[in-house]
Each structure stands twice: as structure tokens, then as C-alpha cells.
Design an enzyme around this catalytic site. Structure first.
Site, mmCIF file in Angstrom:
data_model
loop_
_atom_site.group_PDB
_atom_site.id
_atom_site.type_symbol
_atom_site.label_atom_id
_atom_site.label_comp_id
_atom_site.label_asym_id
_atom_site.label_seq_id
_atom_site.Cartn_x
_atom_site.Cartn_y
_atom_site.Cartn_z
ATOM 1 N N SER A 1 -70.054 18.972 51.859
ATOM 2 C CA SER A 1 -69.767 20.023 52.845
ATOM 3 C C SER A 1 -68.446 20.717 52.530
ATOM 4 O O SER A 1 -68.344 21.944 52.623
ATOM 5 C CB SER A 1 -69.683 19.417 54.246
ATOM 6 O OG SER A 1 -70.886 18.781 54.580
ATOM 7 N N GLY B 1 -102.199 7.113 65.033
ATOM 8 C CA GLY B 1 -101.953 6.133 63.970
ATOM 9 C C GLY B 1 -102.209 6.688 62.577
ATOM 10 O O GLY B 1 -101.494 6.370 61.616
ATOM 11 N N GLU C 1 -78.313 22.830 50.854
ATOM 12 C CA GLU C 1 -77.785 24.208 50.972
ATOM 13 C C GLU C 1 -76.851 24.322 52.181
ATOM 14 O O GLU C 1 -76.760 25.367 52.839
ATOM 15 C CB GLU C 1 -78.907 25.248 51.018
ATOM 16 C CG GLU C 1 -79.721 25.201 49.728
ATOM 17 C CD GLU C 1 -79.974 26.540 49.084
ATOM 18 O OE1 GLU C 1 -79.265 27.508 49.391
ATOM 19 O OE2 GLU C 1 -80.885 26.603 48.243
ATOM 20 N N ILE D 1 -99.759 13.973 67.092
ATOM 21 C CA ILE D 1 -101.128 14.424 67.379
ATOM 22 C C ILE D 1 -102.141 13.641 66.549
ATOM 23 O O ILE D 1 -103.254 13.369 66.995
ATOM 24 C CB ILE D 1 -101.240 15.952 67.136
ATOM 25 C CG1 ILE D 1 -100.480 16.700 68.243
ATOM 26 C CG2 ILE D 1 -102.702 16.417 67.072
ATOM 27 C CD1 ILE D 1 -100.321 18.186 68.012
#
Ligand code: CAA
Ligand code: FAD
Length: 381
Positions: free
Chosen positions: A133, A341, A364, A338
Site C-alpha cells: 500500500s 451445499g 491494484e 443459493i
């Protein structure tokens, strides 16, 4: 007409070509390369074959000279197929961008021509083991020596780093000067004193190869310096201001894939005697996914449009990158939910979407750094 969201005929053709390529050439092999943690060279070769690799390179050097809006169109489609495979192409564009921004005509001819003649890649070397960073804290040292520089130090996490024809390496001629001492040097593959080690064990985007680069008494000619001594940091920033937009586009592609897979599954899977798509709890998840996808796509196009208009856009690139990667992560997460398993198993493509798109929140510039850029924009304007 003040606002026009219509794609041109060429852009529609680009979208159709990329969509077909992703469906036929990328999606069927994505799980395989992910499992093997292997570079998909046959896919890269085919991408070159249809002209979509390194397509940001201007026509005069053999590319297509894609605009940023074009890149966004392309990025969404390729990432729909596999975010990891798209990252290979995206990181190559990232390595090309500093040459486009600061290279002389002679340098563009020398470095870019070879990327359009055969399937080959570029890379961008900014991050180091000790700093990511805080890019201005880089420690890789460049010492003037004759008509060139001697590099010593190391870079890490460099996508395509060991495969690329060249890596744009950011180094310092004076660490005390922080960003004012940074130079951008193009280091060709095979330069003596330059070694690359592939890193293994990534959570996702495993088709894309990530490298540690080591420079030991590595001499680079001054003719490979991009811009002037001391310009390197701003060149890195100007580059990332552009290339964060394709990361957003890739995230949109992942979000779209998550929604499509979820919709299909929700219509097929039955519980309590009806397709799960009939449950409002599932419908709301799909609706949330579309809300995120549409808003992220619209804003990504806006950020790309600002770039093409040469308007101030650093904050817009940061918003697009952070927002799109976050809605895509949420979409992939809900897609697993959704699928129940089955969503947790590799048999279905959704667990890979989540593993892959996590990286979009980190590379990025992390999404915390995007917020820092956005906040500075608010406070300084
Ligand atoms: N454009 C032009 N100049 C800029 C700039 C920009 N966007 N941002 C800063 N500058 C200039 C400033 O004006 C200043 O110049 P002056 O001294 O002349 O005034 C100079 O650069 C230093 O600026 P700051 O003091 O603001 O810099 P900073 O040390 O606070 O750092 C930062 C700013 C935004 C945090 C920057 O360090 C940053 O972007 N960090 C994230 C690094 C990053 O994104 N790495 C990505 C690596 S590539 C990758 O990840 C690829 C991949 O996975 C495929
Ligand atoms: P750090 O900088 O150590 O950050 C750690 C945490 O602290 C993060 O959550 C960060 O957001 C937070 N943090 C740090 N500073 C601040 C602050 N000021 N405010 C708030 N929070 C802060 N780099 C390249 O140069 N080229 C590449 O091709 C490339 N490819 C990559 C591929 C992969 C697979 C990965 C994982 C990384 C890649 N990177 C590449 C590096 C990537 O850009 C860095 O990982 C990223 O910028 C973060 O740096 P870091 O890992 O050193 O984290």
C-alpha cells in the site's frame, strides 16, 4: 443528445467476439487450470489469435488501440469466463500502460511491437515484500552506472513476472527522497541478474501466475528508463488510475456470472415441492445481485468514459474498483448460499467465483487505499 449509453457497431462486435471466446475457450477450462495452478498458454495463444491480447496497444504498433470503454466491454466478458485468466491479460495491459504514458516513440516500437507479434505478456513491478500500500516506501535500489542503472532488491506478487517479455520495475535512486527518487525501468526477460520465482498456494485466480522477482547487480540500459529520473512514482499512480477500471470491469463479469448461475440453479432446484426461485428470500437475493451488477457496470462505464474524455478520473477509478469488487464478492457469496451445499463444492462454478473475486478487493490497491484516494478527493476539491 447529452448522454448516450449506446455501444457503437464495433463495440457490439467486440462484445460478441469476447463473449463467444469466454464461453467457448475460457469457461470450459477455467476449473482445470485453477486446480492445476497452471498458466493457460493455449488460451493465451488463442486470445492473441483473435486479436484480443494486449489490444490496448495502438494500431501503429500492431494492436487494436482499444479505448477504456472498449477495455471495459472486453474485461467484463473475459472475466465472466474466468477472473484468473482475465487477470493475465489485464496485468499485461498494466505493464503496457506506463510505456504508453511515458515511453518515447522509439521505446514504444521496441517494447510494444513484440507484444503484438506473438502471444506474449508484460508485467508491472511495484509491490515489494516490505511494502504494498505504501508504494513510495519501495526499497529496490537503482544506482547509476555508466550509461545505465544497476538494480538490487526484490519485488513480490508480480503477476506474469516470470513469463513476461518485460517488467516495468519501479526502483529508487534515493530512498530518503521517497516518491521523488523513483525511476521506472523496463527490464527485459533474460536480463542477467534478474530472476523470477513462481509463488504457489493462492486461494483463487490460480491460473494466473504470481512471481517474486529478484534483482542482483542487474544492469539495465538508460535507454530503458521511462520518462525522467524521479518521475517513476507519478507514472505508477497515473497508470493505476487507469488500470483500476479494468479491475472493476472484471468484477462486473464475475457478478454477472454469479447471477446467471444462481438464476439457473434457482429455477431447477426444488424444495418444499416447488423451485427455490419461488421463495421470496431467494428472489430478493437475485434482485440484490442485479442491483449491484447494474450500478457497478454503469459506474464502471462512467469511469471509463471520463478516462477516454481525458477528464479528471482518479477518484472515479477508485470508486469503480472498490464498489464493483465489493458487490461482486457479495454476489459470489450469495450465489453459494443459493446453491446450498452444492455451492460449497467444486462441482459447481460458484465457489471459485468467491475465491477469485476476493483478490479484486486487494490488488491494484486495496479497497482501503481506494477509500483513502476517494476521501482525499472529497477533502481536496
Ligand atoms: N496521479 C498523479 N500524481 C499523484 C497521484 C495520482 N493519482 N497520487 C499521488 N500523486 C503525487 C502527489 O501529487 C505527490 O506529488 P508532489 O510531491 O509533487 O505533490 C506524490 O505523488 C506523492 O503523493 P502522496 O503523498 O499522496 O502519496 P502517498 O505516499 O500518500 O501514497 C497512495 C498515495 C494513493 C496511497 C499510493 O501509495 C497508492 O496508490 N498505493 C497503493 C499501491 C497500489 O495500488 N499498488 C498496486 C500494485 S499493481 C497490482 O496490484 C496489479 C495486479 O495485482 C495485477
Ligand atoms: P499492506 O500494504 O501491508 O496492507 C495490509 C492491510 O493494511 C490491508 O488491509 C490494507 O488495506 C491496510 N492498510 C495499509 N495502509 C493503510 C492505510 N493507509 N489506511 C488504511 N488501511 C491501510 N503488485 C504489483 O506491483 N504488481 C502485480 O502484478 C501484482 N499482482 C498481484 C497479484 C496477487 C495475486 C496479489 C495477492 C497481489 C498482487 N500485487 C501486485 C500486490 C498488491 O497490489 C498488494 O498486495 C496490495 O497493494 C496490498 O499491499 P500489501 O499486500 O503489502 O498489504
Amino acid at each position: 443528445m447529452a448522454i448516450d449509453f449506446t455501444l457503437s457497431e464495433e463495440q457490439k462486435q467486440l462484445q460478441a467476439l469476447a463473449r463467444r471466446f469466454a464461453k467457448e475457450q475460457i469457461a470450459p477450462v477455467a476449473a482445470l487450470y485453477d486446480a492445476k495452478e497452471e498458466m493457460p498458454w493455449p488460451v493465451i495463444e488463442k486470445l492473441h489469435g483473435v486479436g484480443l491480447l494486449n489490444a490496448v496497444i495502438p494500431e501503429e504498433y500492431g494492436g487494436l488501440g482499444l479505448s477504456m470503454v472498449d477495455e471495459v466491454i472486453l474485461g467484463e466478458e473475459l472475466a465472466w469466463g474466468c477472473m484468473g485468466i482475465y487477470t493475465i491479460a489485464m496485468a499485461s495491459d498494466l505493464g503496457i500502460t506506463p510505456v504508453l504514458l511515458a515511453g518515447s516513440s522509439e521505446q514504444k516500437e521496441r517494447f510494444l511491437r513484440k507484444l503484438t507479434q506473438k502471444p506474449s505478456l508484460a508485467a508491472f513491478g511495484l509491490s515489494e515484500p516490505g511494502n504494498g500500500s505504501d508504494a513510495a516506501a519501495l526499497r529496490t535500489r537503482a544506482v547509476k552506472s555508466g550509461d545505465g542503472y544497476i538494480l538490487n532488491g526484490s519485488k513480490t506478487w508480480i503477476t506474469n513476472g516470470g513469463d513476461a517479455e518485460f517488467v516495468v520495475v519501479f526502483a529508487t535512486v534515493n530512498p530518503e527522497a521517497r516518491h521523488k527518487g523513483v525511476v521506472a525501468l523496463v527490464v527485459d526477460k533474460g536480463t542477467p541478474g534478474f530472476r523470477a520465482h513462481k509463488l504457489h498456494g493462492k486461494m483463487g485466480q490460480r491460473a494466473s501466475a504470481t512471481y517474486e522477482l529478484v534483482f542482483e547487480e542487474c544492469w539495465v540500459p538508460a535507454e530503458n528508463l521511462l520518462g525522467q529520473e524521479g518521475d517513476g512514482f507519478k507514472l505508477a499512480m497515473n497508470t493505476l488510475d487507469k488500470t483500476r477500471i479494468p479491475v472493476a470491469a472484471g468484477s462486473v463479469g464475475v457478478a454477472r456470472r454469479a447471477l446467471e448461475e444462481s438464476t439457473k440453479y434457482a429455477k431447477e432446484r426444488e424444495a418444499f415441492g416447488q423451485p427455490i426461485a419461488q421463495f421470496q428470500a431467494v428472489q430478493f437475493k437475485l434482485a440484490e445481485m442485479l442491483m449491484g451488477l447494474e450500478t457497478a457496470r454503469a459506474y464502471t462505464y462512467y469511469a471509463a468514459w471520463l478516462t477516454d474524455q481525458k477528464l479528471p478520473q482518479a477518484h472515479a477509478a477508485a470508486i469503480a474498483k472498490a464498489y464493483a469488487s465489493e458487490i461482486a464478492f457479495d454476489a459470489a457469496n450469495q450465489a453459494i448460499q443459493i446453491h446450498g451445499g452444492f455451492g460449497y463444492m467444486q462441482e459447481y462454478p460458484v465457489e471459485k467465483l468467491l475465491r477469485d473475486v476476493k483478490l479484486n478487493q486487494i490488488y491494484e490497491g486495496t479497497n482501503e487505499i481506494q477509500r483513502l484516494i476517494i476521501a482525499r478527493h472529497i477533502l481536496n476539491s
